[in-house]
Design a protein around this motif. Sequence first.
Motif, PDB file in Angstrom:
ATOM      1  N   VAL A  64       0.800  -0.883  -0.050  1.00 43.68           N
ATOM      2  CA  VAL A  64      -0.180   0.534  -0.261  1.00 43.68           C
ATOM      3  C   VAL A  64       0.592   0.655   0.471  1.00 43.68           C
ATOM      4  O   VAL A  64       0.680   2.066  -0.805  1.00 43.68           O
ATOM      5  N   LYS A  65       1.981   1.254   0.816  1.00 43.78           N
ATOM      6  CA  LYS A  65       2.757   2.195   0.985  1.00 43.78           C
ATOM      7  C   LYS A  65       4.382   1.894   1.434  1.00 43.78           C
ATOM      8  O   LYS A  65       4.070   1.385   2.537  1.00 43.78           O
ATOM      9  N   GLN A  66       4.647   2.360   0.797  1.00 39.14           N
ATOM     10  CA  GLN A  66       6.530   2.191   1.392  1.00 39.14           C
ATOM     11  C   GLN A  66       6.630   3.872   1.876  1.00 39.14           C
ATOM     12  O   GLN A  66       7.093   4.465   1.478  1.00 39.14           O
ATOM     13  N   LYS A  67       7.178   4.003   2.935  1.00 33.08           N
ATOM     14  CA  LYS A  67       7.067   4.640   4.208  1.00 33.08           C
ATOM     15  C   LYS A  67       9.143   4.675   4.416  1.00 33.08           C
ATOM     16  O   LYS A  67       8.435   4.168   6.190  1.00 33.08           O
TER      17      LYS A  67
ATOM     18  N   GLY B  60       8.721   7.214  -0.724  1.00 27.10           N
ATOM     19  CA  GLY B  60       7.464   6.847  -0.211  1.00 27.10           C
ATOM     20  C   GLY B  60       6.736   6.708  -0.963  1.00 27.10           C
ATOM     21  O   GLY B  60       6.376   8.021  -2.425  1.00 27.10           O
ATOM     22  N   THR B  61       6.210   6.458  -1.252  1.00 28.91           N
ATOM     23  CA  THR B  61       4.120   7.045  -2.152  1.00 28.91           C
ATOM     24  C   THR B  61       2.909   7.080  -1.748  1.00 28.91           C
ATOM     25  O   THR B  61       2.701   7.048  -0.161  1.00 28.91           O
ATOM     26  N   GLY B  62       1.853   7.675  -1.784  1.00 26.19           N
ATOM     27  CA  GLY B  62       0.772   8.581  -1.187  1.00 26.19           C
ATOM     28  C   GLY B  62       0.448   9.408  -1.356  1.00 26.19           C
ATOM     29  O   GLY B  62      -0.467  10.072  -0.365  1.00 26.19           O
ATOM     30  N   TYR B  63       1.384  10.269  -1.422  1.00 25.89           N
ATOM     31  CA  TYR B  63       2.058  11.700  -0.739  1.00 25.89           C
ATOM     32  C   TYR B  63       0.961  12.405  -1.782  1.00 25.89           C
ATOM     33  O   TYR B  63       1.461  12.750  -2.817  1.00 25.89           O
ATOM     34  N   GLY B  64      -0.213  13.581  -1.572  1.00 29.93           N
ATOM     35  CA  GLY B  64      -0.192  14.450  -2.105  1.00 29.93           C
ATOM     36  C   GLY B  64       0.834  15.448  -2.314  1.00 29.93           C
ATOM     37  O   GLY B  64       1.656  16.021  -0.997  1.00 29.93           O
TER      38      GLY B  64
ATOM     39  N   ILE C  89       3.640  15.556   3.934  1.00 34.42           N
ATOM     40  CA  ILE C  89       4.038  14.253   4.839  1.00 34.42           C
ATOM     41  C   ILE C  89       3.311  14.227   5.934  1.00 34.42           C
ATOM     42  O   ILE C  89       3.802  15.133   6.941  1.00 34.42           O
ATOM     43  N   ASP C  90       2.657  13.391   6.416  1.00 38.73           N
ATOM     44  CA  ASP C  90       2.631  13.222   7.950  1.00 38.73           C
ATOM     45  C   ASP C  90       1.949  14.753   8.766  1.00 38.73           C
ATOM     46  O   ASP C  90       2.263  15.105   9.325  1.00 38.73           O
TER      47      ASP C  90
END
Length: 302
Positions: free
Chosen positions: A117-120, A184-188, A201-202
């Motif tokens: 889902v996400k590599q963070k 990572g991925t999933g960041y707007g 991020i966070d």
Amino acid sequence: MKKILKMVTAIVMVLSLAYGCGDTEGSNTGSAGDGSRVERMLVFTATITEVEDGTVLVTPEEGAEELKSSDSFRLAVKDMPASYDPQVGDVIEITYTGTISETYPAEVDDIKTVTVVKQKEAVENETEKTAGDSDYPACVMVDGIVYKDTGYIDSMIKCGNMDGEITSFVRGQLPSENNQSNFGTGYGYQRSVEGQVIVVIDDQWRIFRDIEIEDDSIPEQVKNFNAEVKEVKDDGTLLVSYVSMPEGFVSMSEGDYMVFADNLRGEVSKGDIVTIWFNGIVLETDPAQIGAYRIEKAEGQN
């Protein structure tokens, strides 16, 4: 005779209910419309907490049913995508049809798929932070330009609509395609002024600057205010009193603030007016406390 018929009828009804119920608590099978048995897919999302030889430990996300069985699960790396290199902090989704073992850490049987889902990577509030084991700062490519993290937070009032999202990830190198990062991925993200993008991020709106631009100035979106120095303390802090703030930021309360002076440029004395840049976070103590990116005498001060 009537009593016998009633007893037979009751027995038939009980048997019908027993066989008709099909699913029992804990069962992962159900009945299809044609009467055949089908497997029930179960899915939960978890964060990798430890990587061992050939296995990983994960913790289900809050609210997952699997947490009722255990807060730690062991998965085999062989059940994951072939090209995937699991790292602590990565978020994965596990689909399975089996049961949960009564061990600790627990294990799930018959895993069907594991999806990343996400590599963070851990995101630290530093100007130069690394991604994985890389010597590169955190970077993202947008519109063919590589932007690096400045370590500064954008605190200006803005809309929350994103212009795009980071959808791919490379470890240990600079990103080479649009919407790709090395953290990572999933960041707007939002496009900002020329030479900058903002990546969320966070819940922090971090300012990224064109990696080709040699500029270490503080971006104008960083929250700052002018204050009068009331006391220079021996413990490396300043006691200051709020004076003014530029437009575009959420206002601050008037009054005194304790500021950590690690990033003080030059010397200041009681009565000086200073400009303080910070990440927008104020600790509600007495007096309130601020960690500053930079402190220097305000323009016009000798």
